[in-house]
Write an enzyme that holds these catalytic residues in place. Structure first.
Site, PDB file in Angstrom:
ATOM      1  N   HIS A 176      12.522   1.214  -2.487  1.00 22.92           N
ATOM      2  CA  HIS A 176      13.705   0.924  -1.207  1.00 22.92           C
ATOM      3  C   HIS A 176      14.335   1.770  -1.447  1.00 22.92           C
ATOM      4  CE1 HIS A 176      16.123  -0.781   2.206  1.00 22.92           C
ATOM      5  NE2 HIS A 176      17.320   0.327   1.569  1.00 22.92           N
ATOM      6  N   ARG A 201       5.219  -2.932   7.756  1.00 23.02           N
ATOM      7  CA  ARG A 201       5.674  -4.365   8.061  1.00 23.02           C
ATOM      8  C   ARG A 201       6.186  -5.160   7.871  1.00 23.02           C
ATOM      9  NH1 ARG A 201       3.543  -4.529  13.352  1.00 23.02           N
ATOM     10  NH2 ARG A 201       2.601  -6.742  13.203  1.00 23.02           N
ATOM     11  N   VAL A 238      15.692  -9.576   3.594  1.00 19.50           N
ATOM     12  CA  VAL A 238      14.809  -8.313   3.105  1.00 19.50           C
ATOM     13  C   VAL A 238      15.691  -7.604   2.303  1.00 19.50           C
ATOM     14  CG1 VAL A 238      15.110  -6.400   4.607  1.00 19.50           C
ATOM     15  CG2 VAL A 238      14.618  -8.237   5.642  1.00 19.50           C
ATOM     16  N   ASP A 239      15.045  -7.097   1.528  1.00 16.45           N
ATOM     17  CA  ASP A 239      15.186  -6.306   0.314  1.00 16.45           C
ATOM     18  C   ASP A 239      16.714  -7.011  -0.812  1.00 16.45           C
ATOM     19  OD1 ASP A 239      14.103  -4.007   1.247  1.00 16.45           O
ATOM     20  OD2 ASP A 239      15.614  -3.506   2.529  1.00 16.45           O
ATOM     21  N   GLU A 279     -44.085   5.871 -15.662  1.00 18.50           N
ATOM     22  CA  GLU A 279     -45.305   3.942 -15.611  1.00 18.50           C
ATOM     23  C   GLU A 279     -44.398   3.791 -13.968  1.00 18.50           C
ATOM     24  OE1 GLU A 279     -43.706   0.660 -17.585  1.00 18.50           O
ATOM     25  OE2 GLU A 279     -41.288   0.967 -17.186  1.00 18.50           O
TER      26      GLU A 279
END
Length: 1007
Positions: A911, A893, A946-947, A287
Site C-alpha cells: 500500500h 479489484r 480494507v488495508d 535405432e
C-alpha cells in the site's frame, strides 16, 4: 466422450493414462495390466485381459464400447495386435506387425534405413559368431556396438570399449544365447561419437508432428558408466540439439521413414521414435522404436498442452495434418528413475516403499510408477527393476533436476538406487541458451552507454581544433602534431579506469595490482591505433588519504608502466571528504603514445574477406564486467577469502578476481612495426561482440571459432553459477581473448608467433542483416569449462521455495521487483513466482512475466456475473498451479471476504502509504492534503477490512515542498520495489506468520 484401453503397465503407461485423464473427451481409461500407481489415476479402471489372444481383446473392446486402444510396449505391436484391432473396426494407436519391424528386427531396420537414405552408422548383420568377430577385427571403422537383432527389453545392446569386449558380446548373444531367440542374429555397428538425443513424432502414416526433443540416460551409473538399462532418467526439451538440426531430423529421418513405410505399403500409425547420435557429420540414427519411449514419455507428456486423446485420434483417422501441437514454453521437465536392488541384471520385489506422499507434496513433482504393487498388508512395494520415476517441471533445468533428485531422496525402499546426475550434461547449454542474468541486471547498461556516445558526439564536435583526427567511440583519441603546426608523428591518447574491480580490491585490502589494471586499460587501447605508449598520468581520489594504500596503488601503476615501456610522469591525488566514504577511493588513468603516420591502425581499407583473425589470450576477466561478477559472487553467499572453485592454484576469490589485466605492448609492438598487422582490437567493455567491429570496415564481418582458443575456468564458473546466457557472456567479457589482431592469411603464422596468439577466425563479407561478429562452437566449448560446477548449481536449487502467485491489473512494476528478487537466488527470498494472473488482457505486467518465463493467465472480471464467481475462478487457478502465497501487485479489484478468508495468512499486499494512515484509494492525495511531511509504503497481510492487515515492512519517504501526486507516486514506487520483496522474503522463509487473532508471530524475538 469415449472409453479407451491402454495396454501396458509401466511408467510410460502411467504417464499416458495421467495425460488422457485430463481430457474432457475421455470417460473411462481401461488398462491392462497396469500397476498400483496407475490405479490411483482419475478415470482409470484396471482390467484382466489376455493380450496375446487378439480376438478376446477385440471382443472385449467392442462389448465395452472402447473407441481407441493405445499400445504402450513393443511386444504386442510386434505380435500384430494393431492389425487385429483394425480388422475388427477399432482404432489402434500403434503400427501393424510389419511396420513394427523397424524396432523388432534391427537387421530389417538397418536395411530399411539404407534403402531410404536415412543417415545411420555403418553396420553388418551376422548369424555366425566367427563372421561377426572377423567383421569387428577387419572394419576400417570402430565396429564396437553389438546388438541382438530382436526385442530384448531395451537391454540387448552392448557398447564395447575394446575389440575384445565387442567379441565377447557377440559370443554372449550368438553362442551363449543370452537373449534367446532375440539374439539369433547380431547387428554390429560403427561406434559413433557425439551426444545421444531422442526425437519422437506422432504420425498418421502420412503427416508427422515432432515432439520436443529429449535425452535418455541409458547407462546404469553416474557419469554414463556401467551396463545399459531401459533408462535411468530423462529430460525435455534437450538443449543439445538446435532448431536447425531438429529440422534436419524431421525432414531427413522422420518424414523420410514415414514416406518409406508408405512406399513399402506398410501402415505406420502412432509414435515413431528416433534414437539419434549428434555427430560432427550431422544427426545419425542409432535405432528406431515403434512406440513411446520409456522414460522419455514421462518427461515429454507433462509439457504437452494439446489434448493427447485428440492427437491420438487424429493419428488413427488420418487427420493429423490438420492439427498443430501446442507445448509449454520456457520450462523443462526432468525425470529421475528409482530402480530396485540388483537392477539391471535382476530385480528385487516386495520391498516396502515409503515417502511417496512426502515426495509428491513437493512443488511440481509428479511420481509415475513403473514397477509397484500393493501387498496383502496394504503397503506399496517394489514389483520390478525400474520402480518409479520422479518428474519435476521448472523454468530452469537445474531447478527441475534438483527437485526431481530431492524427491528421490525422500522415497525409500531397501536397495533403492538412482542417478544424481540426470540432465547435468544439458544444464550448461540450457544456461547459455536461456540464462536470465544480464550485465544490465547488475547495474550496467551497455545499450545506454552506446546511446550516451551517440548523444554526446555533436557536443564533442564543438570542441574540435586543428590536429584532431577522427571522433569519439574508437579505442583512443588521435592528435596530428603536424596539422597543429608540429612535425612528423601522430599522438594517440587513451583514458580509462578499472570499474568496480576496485570494490574487490578495497574489500580484500589488496591494492598492489589494481594499478597494473589501470595502465593496461589505457595502453592496450592506444595500442589499437598502432601507438607505442610514451607516458602515463594517474588520478587517485579518496575521502581520507591512507598513505599505505595509495603507495600500493601507485606501485602497481609503476609496474604497469614498466610492462608497457612507458614513463609515469605525474598524477593527481585528490582528498575529498564527504564525497567518498570511509576508505573508498577511485582511479583514473591517462596514457599518451605516438605512431608514425604510415603505421596508423586500423587500416580498414586493407582489411579483406579471407583475412585471418588472431586471438591473444587474456589473463582472466581483466577489468570489465565486474558488476556482473560481483552480483554472481553475492548470489552464492561466498566471501572473497573463500577458496575459488575455478582456481588452478588454490587461490581465493579475491586473489583470482584481482589477477591483473594483461598488457600486450611488448609482444604486439614488433608485429605492428613490421607492417603485417591490419588491425588490433582490445577486448574491453562490450566483450568480443562489441569491440571487434570497432576496427572493421562496414563491408566486413568476422567468424570466430571458440574451439580454437582456451576459455579460462573462471568463465565456466560465472556462466554456470550465475545462469548467464551465451550472448550476454560474449558482449560482457573477453571470454579468454584479451585482444585480436587481423592479418592477411600469408602472414598469419608469422604474426601469431610474434604476438603469442592463436588463429581463431576469419574475415568474411558483410551483408545486410549479418552480425559483425559471429562466434561458432561457443556453447560446446563452454560446456567443458562449465561442467565442474554443474553439480553445485543443482545443489543450490535444491531448497524448496514457496510457490507464489501474483495478481495484477496493469504495468507490473511491483511485479518486476518481485521477479528480480525471486530469480536472484543470492537474495534468499525462499520464493518463486509460478503464476501471474491479470484481470485485463494485454497489460505490460503480462509481458514482464512472460519475458521471465513465468506462466500467465488472463481471467477477465467482466466475464463473470458476480464478484464471488470471479474470485472463485481466481482461487481455482491458483490452487491448480499449486500456489502457496499470493501477492497483490497493482491488482485493481476488491477481493471478496470469501477469497480473503481462504487465503488468510498467505495473502500479501503493498500500500502506498504508512498504514494505518491514508487507507484506501488516492493515498498520495490524502497525504498531500493532510500536509504531513513524511509518507511511504507498507507491505501487509490482507484482511477483509480494507488495508487493515498486520504490517510486515514499512519504509518512509519524505514529502518535498513542490511535490505533486505524480512526483510523490514515483518516489514511493521506488520504496515499494524494495519493501515488497523484503516482506515476501519474511513470509516465505518462515521468519514471520499470522496467528489466528491476526497478529504477527516472529520466529525470533527481534525483527
Amino acid at each position: 466422450m469415449s472409453n479407451v484401453l491402454v495396454i501396458g503397465g509401466g511408467g510410460r503407461e502411467h504417464a499416458i493414462c495421467w495425460k488422457l485423464s485430463l481430457s474432457e473427451n475421455v470417460t473411462t481409461i481401461f488398462i491392462h495390466p497396469g500397476n498400483f500407481g496407475i490405479s490411483q489415476v482419475n478415470k482409470v479402471v484396471i482390467v484382466d485381459l489376455d493380450v496375446t489372444n487378439h480376438k478376446e481383446v477385440c471382443d472385449w473392446c467392442i462389448s465395452h464400447k472402447v473407441r481407441l486402444v493405445i499400445v504402450g510396449p513393443e511386444d504386442p505391436l510386434a505380435a500384430g495386435i494393431a492389425d487385429s484391432l483394425r480388422q475388427a473396426g477399432l482404432y489402434c494407436f500403434g503400427p501393424g506387425r510389419d511396420a513394427a519391424r523397424i524396432e523388432s528386427d534391427k537387421e530389417w531396420a538397418k536395411s530399411f534405413m539404407d534403402r531410404h537414405n536415412i543417415p545411420t552408422a555403418r553396420w553388418g548383420a551376422f548369424t555366425v559368431a566367427e563372421h561377426a568377430k572377423e567383421f569387428i577385427h577387419s572394419s576400417s571403422f570402430p565396429a564396437l556396438v553389438v546388438k541382438a537383432s530382436g526385442l530384448a527389453a531395451g537391454k540387448g545392446v552392448v557398447v564395447a570399449d575394446t575389440i575384445d569386449e565387442a567379441c565377447q558380446a557377440v559370443d554372449a548373444i550368438l553362442v551363449e544365447h543370452k537373449f534367446g531367440g532375440a539374439g539369433d542374429t547380431v547387428v554390429v555397428e560403427e561406434l559413433l561419437q557425439g551426444e545421444e538425443v531422442s526425437v519422437l513424432a506422432f504420425t498418421d502414416g502420412t503427416s508427422v508432428r515432432v515432439m520436443l526433443p529429449s535425452q535418455d540416460h541409458k547407462r546404469h551409473l553416474e557419469g554414463d558408466r556401467g551396463a545399459n538399462t531401459g533408462g535411468m532418467g530423462a529430460y525435455c526439451p534437450c538443449p543439445l540439439i538446435d532448431s536447425n538440426t531438429l529440422r534436419i531430423v524431421e525432414e531427413s529421418v522422420l518424414q523420410r521413414a514415414v514416406k518409406g513405410m508408405r512406399e513399402e505399403k506398410l501402415q505406420f500409425i502412432g509414435v515413431l521414435y528416433a534414437g539419434l547420435m549428434l555427430t560432427k557429420e550431422g544427426p545419425k540414427v542409432l535405432e528406431f522404436n515403434c512406440r513411446f519411449g520409456d522414460p522419455e514419455t514421462q518427461v515429454i507428456l507433462p509439457l504437452l498442452e494439446s489434448d493427447l486423446y485428440q492427437v491420438m485420434l487424429a493419428c488413427c483417422d488420418g487427420t493429423l495434418g490438420d492439427l498443430e501441437l501446442l507445448w509449454k514454453t520456457e520450462v523443462y521437465a526432468v525425470g529421475v528413475v528409482m530402480a530396485s536392488h540388483g537392477y539391471p541384471e535382476s530385480s528385487s520385489k516386495g520391498n516396502n516403499i515409503t515417502g511417496l506422499e512426502k515426495a509428491s507434496s513437493l512443488p511440481t513433482i509428479q511420481i509415475f510408477h513403473s514397477g509397484t504393487a500393493k501387498n496383502l498388508q496394504g503397503s506399496v512395494v517394489t514389483n520390478g527393476g525400474r520402480v518409479l520415476i520422479a518428474v519435476s517441471v521448472a523454468t530452469e533445468l537445474a531447478t527441475a533436476v534438483a527437485r526431481a533428485t530431492l524427491a528421490c531422496t525422500l522415497i525409500q525402499f531397501t536397495g533403492a538406487q538412482f542417478r544424481r546426475d540426470i540432465a547435468h550434461k544439458g544444464i550448461a547449454r540450457s544456461i547459455l541458451q536461456g540464462g536470465q542474468l544480464t550485465y544490465k541486471a547488475s547495474g550496467v547498461d551497455i545499450v545506454a552507454g552506446d546511446s550516451l556516445v551517440h548523444n554526446i558526439k555533436p557536443m564533442v564536435a564543438l570542441s574540435t581544433r586543428s590536429g584532431v583526427l577522427g571522433g569519439i567511440g574508437g579505442f583512443g583519441g588521435l592528435f596530428d602534431l603536424q596539422a597543429a603546426g608540429y612535425k612528423d608523428p601522430l599522438l594517440v591518447s587513451g583514458t580509462d579506469g578499472v570499474g568496480t574491480k576496485l570494490k574487490i580490491a578495497q574489500s580484500c585490502g589488496l591494492h598492489s595490482t589494481i594499478g597494473v589494471d589501470l595502465v593496461a586499460m589505457c595502453v592496450n587501447d592506444i595500442l589499437a591505433h598502432g601507438a607505442e605508449p610514451l607516458f602515463f598520468l594517474d588520478y587517485f581520489a579518496c575521502g581520507r588519504l591512507d598513505v599505505e594504500t595509495a603507495s600500493q596503488v601507485v606501485a602497481g601503476v609503476t609496474e604497469g608502466c614498466r610492462q608497457a615501456g612507458c614513463a609515469l610522469i605525474g598524477g593527481e591525488t585528490a582528498e575529498m571528504p564527504g564525497l567518498y566514504s570511509g576508505d573508498d577511493y577511485d582511479l583514473a588513468g591517462f596514457a599518451v603514445g605516438a605512431v608514425e603516420r604510415d603505421h596508423l591502425l586500423p587500416r580498414t581499407k586493407d582489411i579483406l574477406p579471407g583475412d585471418s583473425v588472431i586471438g591473444l589470450p587474456s589473463s582472466g576477466v581483466h577489468s570489465n564486467g565486474y558488476s556482473l561478477v560481483r552480483k554472481i559472487l553475492d548470489s552464492t553467499g561466498a566471501k572473497y577469502e573463500d577458496k575459488a572453485p575455478f582456481s588452478t592454484s588454490g587461490k581465493n576469490f579475491g586473489e583470482e578476481l584481482l589477477t591483473p589485466t594483461r598488457i600486450y605492448v611488448k609482444s604486439v609492438l614488433p608485429a605492428l612495426r613490421n607492417g603485417r598487422v591490419k588491425a588490433f582490437a582490445h577486448i574491453t567493455g562490450g566483450g568480443l561482440t562489441e569491440n571487434v567491429p570497432r576496427v572493421l570496415p562496414p563491408r566486413c564481418r568476422v567468424l570466430l571459432d571458440a574451439s580454437k582458443w582456451e576459455i579460462p575456468p573462471v568463465y565456466g564458473w560465472l556462466a554456470a553459477t550465475g545462469g548467464v546466457r551465451e550472448g550476454e557472456l560474449l558482449r560482457t567479457f573477453n571470454c579468454g581473448v584479451g585482444a585480436v589482431v587481423i592479418v592477411s592469411p600469408s602472414h598469419q603464422e608469422e604474426v601469431a608467433k610474434l604476438v603469442e596468439g592463436r588463429i581463431i577466425g576469419t574475415v568474411l563479407e558483410h551483408s545486410a542483416g549479418d552480425s559483425y561478429v559471429e562466434v561458432i562452437n561457443f556453447q560446446s566449448s563452454m560446456e567443458g569449462v562449465m561442467k565442474p560446477y554443474i553439480a553445485s548449481v543443482v545443489q543450490s536449487r535444491a531448497p524448496v521455495r514457496k510457490r507464489v502467485g501474483v495478481l495484477i491489473s496493469g504495468s507490473g512494476t511491483n511485479l518486476q521487483s518481485l521477479i528480480d528478487a525471486t530469480t536472484d537466488l543470492g537474495r534468499g527470498t525462499g520464493a518463486e513466482i509460478v503464476l501471474v494472473i491479470s484481470n485485463k488482457p494485454g497489460v505490460q505486467g503480462l509481458a514482464r512475466a512472460q519475458k521471465a518465463g513465468i506462466p500467465t493467465m488472463v481471467i477477465r472480471h467482466t466475464n463473470y456475473s458476480s464478484r464471488v464467481d470471479f474470485d472463485l475462478a481466481l482461487h481455482e487457478a491458483l490452487e491448480t498451479a499449486g500456489v502457496e502465497l499470493v501477492c497483490l501487485a497493482g491488482f485493481m479489484r476488491v477481493l471478496t471476504g470469501e477469497f480473503v478468508r481462504r487465503w488468510r495468512g498467505r495473502l500479501l499486499n503493498i500500500h502506498p502509504a504508512l498504514l494505518p494512515l491514508f487507507k484506501g484509494t488516492h493515498a498520495h492525495r490524502q497525504a498531500l492534503q493532510a500536509g504531513v511531511r513524511i509518507t511511504g509504503c507498507t507491505a501487509h497481510f490482507v484482511e477483509e477490512d480494507v488495508d487493515a492487515g498486520a504490517i510486515l515492512v514499512q519504509e518512509a519517504v519524505p514529502i518535498e515542498l513542490d511535490d505533486t501526486e505524480e512526483t510523490l507516486q514515483e518516489r514511493v514506487k521506488l520504496a515499494e520495489h524494495r519493501v515488497f520483496p523484503r516482506a515476501l522474503t519474511l513470509v516465505a522463509t518462515g521468519k514471520v506468520w499470522l496467528d489466528d487473532s491476526g497478529k504477527l508471530v516472529w520466529a525470533q524475538k527481534t525483527q
